[in-house]
Design an enzyme around this catalytic site. Structure first.
Site, mmCIF file in Angstrom:
data_model
loop_
_atom_site.group_PDB
_atom_site.id
_atom_site.type_symbol
_atom_site.label_atom_id
_atom_site.label_comp_id
_atom_site.label_asym_id
_atom_site.label_seq_id
_atom_site.Cartn_x
_atom_site.Cartn_y
_atom_site.Cartn_z
ATOM 1 N N TYR A 557 0.801 -1.229 0.000
ATOM 2 C CA TYR A 557 0.000 0.000 0.000
ATOM 3 C C TYR A 557 0.834 1.279 0.000
ATOM 4 C CZ TYR A 557 -4.054 -2.943 0.537
ATOM 5 O OH TYR A 557 -5.034 -3.881 0.311
ATOM 6 N N ASP A 678 -8.174 1.908 -3.494
ATOM 7 C CA ASP A 678 -7.719 2.188 -2.138
ATOM 8 C C ASP A 678 -7.877 3.667 -1.785
ATOM 9 O OD1 ASP A 678 -6.090 1.213 0.264
ATOM 10 O OD2 ASP A 678 -4.865 2.890 -0.457
ATOM 11 N N GLU A 703 -12.882 2.183 -1.502
ATOM 12 C CA GLU A 703 -12.758 2.122 -0.044
ATOM 13 C C GLU A 703 -12.933 3.538 0.500
ATOM 14 O OE1 GLU A 703 -9.413 0.938 3.305
ATOM 15 O OE2 GLU A 703 -8.979 2.225 1.593
ATOM 16 N N SER A 707 -16.109 8.328 9.513
ATOM 17 C CA SER A 707 -16.534 8.166 10.900
ATOM 18 C C SER A 707 -18.049 8.037 11.016
ATOM 19 C CB SER A 707 -16.087 9.364 11.734
ATOM 20 O OG SER A 707 -14.693 9.446 11.767
ATOM 21 N N GLN A 724 -24.811 8.922 3.797
ATOM 22 C CA GLN A 724 -24.959 9.953 2.772
ATOM 23 C C GLN A 724 -23.604 10.325 2.172
ATOM 24 O OE1 GLN A 724 -28.185 11.648 1.772
ATOM 25 N NE2 GLN A 724 -26.691 11.592 0.130
ATOM 26 N N ASP A 786 -7.474 -5.023 7.085
ATOM 27 C CA ASP A 786 -7.216 -3.947 8.036
ATOM 28 C C ASP A 786 -7.933 -4.173 9.354
ATOM 29 O OD1 ASP A 786 -5.519 -2.210 6.617
ATOM 30 O OD2 ASP A 786 -7.187 -1.426 5.456
ATOM 31 N N LYS A 869 -33.234 -14.830 10.446
ATOM 32 C CA LYS A 869 -33.245 -14.083 11.693
ATOM 33 C C LYS A 869 -31.887 -14.226 12.354
ATOM 34 C CE LYS A 869 -33.583 -16.932 15.570
ATOM 35 N NZ LYS A 869 -33.185 -16.735 16.987
#
Length: 899
Positions: A557, A678, A703, A707, A724, A786, A869
């Site tokens: 990465y 990424d 990705e 928060s 949103q 991660d 369920k």
């Protein structure tokens, strides 16, 4: 990404926080808040307990005499009673300890010197985790303070923060306090100090209302910047700290009004200032252990059971209880006699105040039950509207002997609070809710379509989705947007336009084909090659491979030379062999494309690493201008910066041209069918559309990690703002890519950890994640390299992984299964769920009806042919829909098919 900054919660299994939103691999998620969780998650179907103990006592007063006679009769039969069951439960609860964090600014040792003192009076071994913001930094990120500013014992944390242990000091009044003292000069370039507190004893973190404590030291105003305190992501201390600039941060000999007129004035702490002091209330929670003993006896004479409860819990303890007749554990109210001080709760349960023991150390109660019942169900209500249950469910005591339910010997205190219209209200779902029926977006293109009409309609669907994304961007208003996906049966007069929808056929089941440790063998491509046929047999249709390029970090990465495909996972030829193998077994392949940042090969004249080599030999014009670490000469970033490597400026035409050529080369040379993108939060989704239009992937997923919303330490029920933002990014790509449904993962965490399955339905009766609004673009998951693997930055609740898979593998959206879970003891159950999904042709656009979303159970029907369920509560699909056959059952989940 290579790491997720996990923000602290009270749960002991979560640790390393990220208070630096754009630090190494920053993927913000849950916020911890210094507040108390005030409500409950008790047992049974009903827990909205509001009756005061006085009412319980009053309701029972009229029957005391009669019940006393019954108690005497029961006591006289002791010689005829047989002990059927006895058990002692360990009760683990939390106790709140209140304290204060103080901040004091006063004069230092020298004329120009000042001292910032942070104090904490909470018990524990505290460490100050802190960083600074420099006056010439236009970002809102943390930086490490200059060496002269660091107190003794300070150690660096990566490249953006330091940690200083609190020391015990004696105040002038003779009292002792834990403090950290930070010296700084009036002439220093530090504009603000940010900090949080870490308790080494418990691993918990203390923030202020879910955010970092931030103390402004200067009020820096510039024509190209905002005031430091007003920057995005920069939260000011409430109250008096809001006026700190007016009190302390004036230029000597001038007024705030005078300084405000000069846009380039740096106003510093006045030498004549007398200092400043402010306190903030905080708390920590510690675990306290108590016990509960249960004894069951049977009387052959009276044909009754006698259940005695004894506990050393302090204060008043109310038992919320009922009985059941079979293994379904449905609560009933038994006929009397009932114990003293018992009242009926909503005709669904009984509530009994336990009697204090003579020695004052706890309480006890005796319950007399008819022998027709097989079980005794209860939870405990403590003072302060908090409840103790049994590992997220009810205590269940078998009346005819035997053992309680497996893994329920340790109880936990579960509390929650919700905020509605700005007021604190106690909220709890109880009883059996009415079934919620609501249309959701999506009709499968496979339904009732044959031959050419089917192909035409699939193309129409993709075109409509693209247009819907554009329309959404134009017509979105302040209210939350919701996209209903639909299709038309009308055959177009012109050939359909080819578009990249990012969703493939809609029936994909994605496998993440690596974990955080896969690079270590150096032969991962060849190892995975041997598992290709096995993955195909399990039912996977797409596999996501790790980043293929040369990289500074072994996980891939931190890419360097994009055309060099010799990595720690294997060389270029081995990669091509692997991709070919997957194609032979019918699996399409996604490449992990890291487009946000790139590591440089050379330093510039200032010693900054921002000159690139290899086939794409860019200079510093390819680096964004607002990342202070790498001195780029490009334009400002269109997203959030990632500070471990130069952030690429995608607004540059030569950059976009080179990246499009590289992606097309990977498609042709390696054979990739699509992309996992990424850290897409780092650049505008419109650039993604440009790259996908050029490379024409079969499937693409971004990705976008953001928060979730918290209030007072508790996850908000309404996560519309979070999903949103993900929807906004998808929309910016014109719907050409999907996104990982981080919202759904986060809500599943809280629902399963706290036995709060009511969270799995939003206000409109739809799934609360991205899958509830734009299911064809939602790529659902519960774990990845991660969050899980050896990193464990946001690990799914332990032991409840299969509940998560029962959810995502039966619901709309495109489900992703993590490699570590495939090759584990979960393999058989995951395989059965994949088989069920394929057999019933559940797609990313399948319809869903949520039938229950209560405290202990969530149930839904998908495409009117699969019912499921999760949770320990009761649910059976209604027979009016047809004959249902249970096809799968595991720990706290069941799945049915319509026969």
């Amino acid at each position: 990404m290579s790491a997720i900054g996990v923000e602290p919660r009270l749960h002991h299994h979560q640790n390393t926080p990220k208070f630096h939103p754009q630090s190494r691999k920053s993927k913000p998620h849950h916020r911890f808040d210094c507040s108390h969780r005030t409500f409950i998650n008790g047992g049974g179907y009903f827990c909205n307990f509001k009756s005061p103990l006085v009412a319980i006592r009053a309701a029972a007063a009229s029957t005391d005499a009669a019940l006393a006679e019954v108690s005497e009769a029961e006591a006289s039969e002791k010689e005829e009673e047989e002990v059927l069951y006895t058990e002692t439960f360990a009760l683990k609860r939390t106790r709140r300890v209140d304290g204060k964090v103080s901040v004091r600014i006063g004069r230092g040792k020298g004329e120009d010197e000042w001292q910032l003192t942070v104090g904490c009076d909470l018990p524990g071994t505290w460490i100050l985790h802190w960083g600074v913001t420099y006056a010439d930094d236009i970002s809102s990120d943390w930086d490490q303070p200059p060496p002269k500013m660091r107190p003794d014992g300070t150690v660096p944390v990566k490249d953006y923060a330091v940690e200083t242990p609190f020391k015990l000091t004696t105040l002038s009044e003779g009292q002792e306090a834990l403090e950290v003292q930070i010296d700084f000069s009036c002439s220093c370039s530090v504009a603000a100090i940010s900090f949080v507190l870490k308790d080494e004893e418990t691993g918990s973190w203390v923030q202020h209302r879910g955010r970092d404590f931030k103390v402004p030291l200067t009020d820096y105003v510039h024509e190209d910047t905002n005031i430091v305190g007003a920057k995005k992501g920069f939260s000011l201390w409430p109250g008096a700290f809001g006026q700190l600039s007016a009190m302390l941060l004036q230029a000597e000999g001038s007024t705030p009004e005078e300084n405000a007129g000069d846009s380039k004035v740096l106003k510093r702490i006045s030498k004549r200032s007398e200092g400043f002091y402010e306190e903030c209330s905080v708390f920590k929670e510690t675990f306290v252990e108590n016990t509960l003993s249960v004894h069951v006896k049977g009387s052959s004479v009276k044909k009754r059971f006698f259940v005695k409860l004894e506990t050393d819990l302090p204060g008043d303890v109310v038992v919320h209880w009922g009985v059941c007749r079979d293994n379904e554990k449905r609560w009933e109210i038994p006929d009397g006699p009932h114990p003293l001080q018992t009242q009926i709760f909503k005709k669904k349960a009984l509530q009994t105040l336990l009697q204090p023991k003579e020695n004052g150390q706890g309480s006890w109660g005796l319950f007399s039950l008819d022998k027709e019942f097989v079980g005794f169900l209860f939870v405990l209500k403590l003072s302060g509207n908090s409840w103790l249950n049994c590992s997220g469910g009810d205590f269940y005591i078998p009346l005819s002997g035997g053992s309680p339910i497996t893994n329920r010997y340790e109880s936990s205190l579960i509390a929650r609070s919700e905020k509605t219209d700005g007021k604190q209200v106690v909220a709890y779902t109880h009883g059996i809710l009415n079934e919620i029926k609501s249309l959701v977006g999506g009709i499968s293109p496979e339904k009732s379509r044959k031959g050419k009409l089917k192909e035409v309609n699939e193309n129409i669907l993709r075109e409509i989705e693209k247009l819907a994304a554009e329309a959404y961007s134009i017509f979105r208003n302040r209210s939350t947007a919701f996209l209903e996906e639909s299709i038309s049966d009308t055959e177009p007069s012109k050939p359909p336009v080819k578009v990249s929808s990012g969703t493939g056929s809609g029936y994909e089941i994605l496998c993440q084909g690596f974990n955080w440790e896969s690079h270590k063998s150096g032969k991962w491509y060849m190892e995975l090659n041997e598992k290709a046929a096995e993955l195909a047999a399990l039912g996977f249709s797409v596999v996501w491979l790790p980043p293929p390029t040369e990289s500074v970090s072994p996980e891939g990465y931190m890419p360097k030379d994009l055309y060099n495909l010799n990595s720690r996972y294997g060389n270029m030829e081995e990669l091509k062999i692997l991709v070919k193998k997957f194609h032979e077994v019918g699996i399409k392949v996604l490449g992990d494309a890291v487009l946000n940042h790139r590591c440089a090969h050379y330093q510039n004249q200032n010693g900054i690493w921002n000159i690139f080599g290899g086939q794409l030999n860019w200079d510093d014009r390819a680096v964004v201008a607002d990342d202070p670490h790498f001195q780029g000469r490009g334009n400002k970033s269109s997203g959030d910066n990632f500070h471990a490597a130069p952030n690429i400026d995608h607004s540059q035409e030569f950059v976009r041209k080179d990246l499009k050529e590289w992606l097309c080369w990977l498609r042709k040379e390696i054979g990739y069918d699509g992309w996992r993108l990424d850290f897409v939060r780092g650049f505008w989704g419109g650039y993604v559309k440009d790259y996908l239009d050029a490379s024409e992937p079969y499937f693409a997923v971004g990705e976008y990690w953001d928060s979730l919303s918290y209030a007072y330490g508790e996850m908000d029920h309404n996560q519309d703002a979070h999903r949103q933002r993900i929807i906004d990014w998808i929309n910016a790509t014109n719907g050409t890519a999907g996104a990982f449904d981080v919202t759904t993962k986060g809500i599943l965490h809280s629902a399963l950890e706290g036995c709060e399955y009511w969270r799995l339905s939003d206000s409109k009766g739809k799934p609360p994640g991205v899958v509830g609004w734009w299911p064809s673009r939602a790529v659902t998951f519960i774990e990845n390299h991660d969050t899980g693997s050896t990193q464990g930055h946001w690990r799914f609740p332990g032991g409840k992984e299969m509940q998560g898979y029962a959810y995502i593998l039966t619901h709309p959206g495109t489900p992703t299964v993590f490699y570590d879970h495939i090759f584990s003891h979960y393999r058989g159950e995951i395989s059965a769920l994949i088989s069920l999904r394929r057999r019933n042709k559940i797609s990313c656009r399948s319809s869903i009806q949520i039938n229950k979303a209560e405290r202990d159970v969530y149930a839904a029907t998908i495409d009117e042919k699969v019912a499921m369920k999760i949770g320990s509560g009761y649910y059976e699909p209604p027979s009016k829909q047809g004959k249902w056959t249970q096809v799968l059952e595991g720990r706290d989940y069941k799945v049915w098919e319509l026969s």
